[in-house]
Scaffold this active site. Structure first.
Site, PDB file in Angstrom:
ATOM      1  N   SER B 215     -11.660  10.569   1.350  1.00 50.28           N
ATOM      2  CA  SER B 215     -12.910  10.471   2.112  1.00 50.28           C
ATOM      3  C   SER B 215     -13.099   9.013   2.515  1.00 50.28           C
ATOM      4  CB  SER B 215     -14.087  11.016   1.310  1.00 50.28           C
ATOM      5  OG  SER B 215     -14.170  10.435   0.044  1.00 50.28           O
ATOM      6  N   GLY B 220     -15.016   9.920   8.164  1.00 50.03           N
ATOM      7  CA  GLY B 220     -14.511  11.269   7.921  1.00 50.03           C
ATOM      8  C   GLY B 220     -13.433  11.337   6.864  1.00 50.03           C
ATOM      9  N   ASP B 247     -19.335  15.259  -2.820  1.00 48.76           N
ATOM     10  CA  ASP B 247     -19.404  16.543  -3.533  1.00 48.76           C
ATOM     11  C   ASP B 247     -19.495  17.697  -2.536  1.00 48.76           C
ATOM     12  OD1 ASP B 247     -19.477  14.964  -5.827  1.00 48.76           O
ATOM     13  OD2 ASP B 247     -21.662  14.911  -5.837  1.00 48.76           O
TER      14      ASP B 247
END
Lengths: 307, 307
Positions: B215, B220, B247
């Protein structure tokens, strides 16, 4: 038995961090928790005497407060349960500077029936009390005249009452003629509009307080009573964490009251307890060695009233 | 049923204050509490599917976490009780700047018998799981190779496993050959020693990860799998509170895995969920409208492996 009332009990949480930086993420290196709220702090300092605590508790935090309070010898818990969660306070101690950043939750909203249950418990406990201390802020839902009513009830029962709060609850409470108030310099100025401590203590007595004991931080206490006027001063300005110093002074004044000590002795004890709290490594505890040393070194100057 | 493991569950507390100033006292204007810990956050995002959560809980905070978790539809709690208090995290949101200051407790020390009880519960839950996510830090007392062992157990049972942790637990866990890891740029650099995301993802695969989804914050996701290499990018850099975005991406990857979606579709979903979490007003929740809009606007570029 001395009754100390804490309407807004708290779970006091202390976090140690290496260095507090706003808007960063911090790993807490040490967590300590203790039951708090001004009246609870007063009760702990008074624990050498036998006495009882009453106040609100509630929710999950309230259970923790009650469990921890049960472990303090000499403190009998008469807390009244409520449905909301008892507030937490978070003190973040910066290891580098030693300074503390404080975050205080407002406390749960008390329902009218919970407030009635509390007043009934207060009425039940009063007759056995040798003195009452009403300490700290009011949680949401409790009427702003709460302390005024409780002062009147205590006076009707012939029990001396000390009031230690601020703002409008203090203003209304003073008018109900408590025996002692213990404002700090800011609270006294807010009550009276005067930043001159001597003038302000005189004004606070005219508003209804039997005795006014103003805490002036490192400079000690200024007392104006019907017996006279005194100033109690520690030998040198005391450095350390002032958390709980005012509550320790309240415990000194209350114990001196029930022991019928003369005012200068009460003020010596209160000043010594406050200084010993500032110097203690754990916030809100007092250092017994410093206390005993300070008892011999605090100076009290003043004059007895001619009246 | 997807099993998400949270070894270090938390009670996430958010305080609103007008302006956070170090070494001052603050009145908290609003308190919100939610059950937290990475695996719990993943479970909440996955709640539209039926799935089960397991992890530690304990002490007074643990009771609150369990009560609050019981109120989340679709999440079945299989938390294993421990004697220590579940950790709290405190996020202080500054109303003026909108920035957040984070204070994280370390978590309770887990005893050897509590750890054994947890592993027994994990073994019992595994056979019914379609996928497992192992999320977050290890509380004190849990062996540093804990995730490595749990990856091996899942693989032996033929259940795909995603590992989302950092530091030494990640290093050891990767060597046990998890199906997916989802490090952020810092975690990936710490694992591989390289700050070049492409080179670092290649290195992480060589260390044992079946697929690496890095990440990259507002830019992105970068994915390297045995099927190919892709980059998923939101239409514009997303502004807001990044808490829980990683998460949410894990929940997107896991749900895509059990639905047997192709990698580009999984990455679109994960990127859209992360963006919708950053844009949600409440930390860790996702905005459904933003999610559905993002599903049509995330771009995925890349190439399928020749192999």
């Amino acid at each position: 038995m001395i009754l100390t009332v804490t309407l807004n009990t708290a779970l006091d949480i202390t976090y140690r961090v290496r260095s507090l930086r706003p808007h960063a993420s911090h790993r807490v290196s040490e967590v300590t928790e203790r039951p708090g709220g001004k009246g609870v702090n007063v009760a702990r300092v008074l624990a050498a005497l036998g006495h009882e605590v009453t106040g609100f508790t509630g929710g999950a935090t309230g259970r923790v407060v009650q469990e921890k309070l049960a472990a303090v010898p000499g403190v009998v818990d008469a807390l009244v349960p409520v449905s909301g969660a008892t507030r937490r306070t978070v003190a973040v101690v910066d290891d580098r500077s030693g300074d503390t950043t404080q975050l205080n939750e407002p406390g749960p909203t008390i329902t009218p029936s919970e407030w009635s249950a509390f007043l009934a418990a207060y009425d039940d406990l009063l007759p056995a009390a040798s003195a009452v201390a009403l300490c700290g802020s009011l949680p949401p839902g409790v009427p702003v005249g709460a302390y005024a009513g409780m002062v009147r009830t205590a006076r009707s029962a012939g029990i001396p009452v000390l009031l230690d709060t601020s703002g409008e609850p203090l203003r209304r409470g003073v008018a109900a003629r408590p025996d002692i108030i213990k404002p700090n310099a800011d609270e006294l100025a807010e009550l009276t509009g005067s930043h001159d401590p001597l003038r302000a203590t005189q004004d606070a007595r005219r508003r209804g307080a039997g005795a006014v004991v103003a805490s002036l931080g490192p400079e000690g206490l200024l007392a104006l009573t019907r017996d006279g006027r005194w100033r109690a001063t520690p030998p040198t300005p005391v450095r350390g964490n002032p958390t709980g110093a005012g509550d320790a002074a309240v415990a000194g004044l209350l114990s001196g009251l029930v022991e019928h000590l003369p005012w200068p002795t009460r003020l010596t004890r209160a000043t010594a307890l406050a200084a010993a709290t500032v110097r203690a490594p754990v916030a809100g505890e007092f250092d017994r060695g410093v206390y005993e040393e300070m008892l011999t070194r605090v100076t009290v100057s003043g004059e007895v009233s001619a009246a």
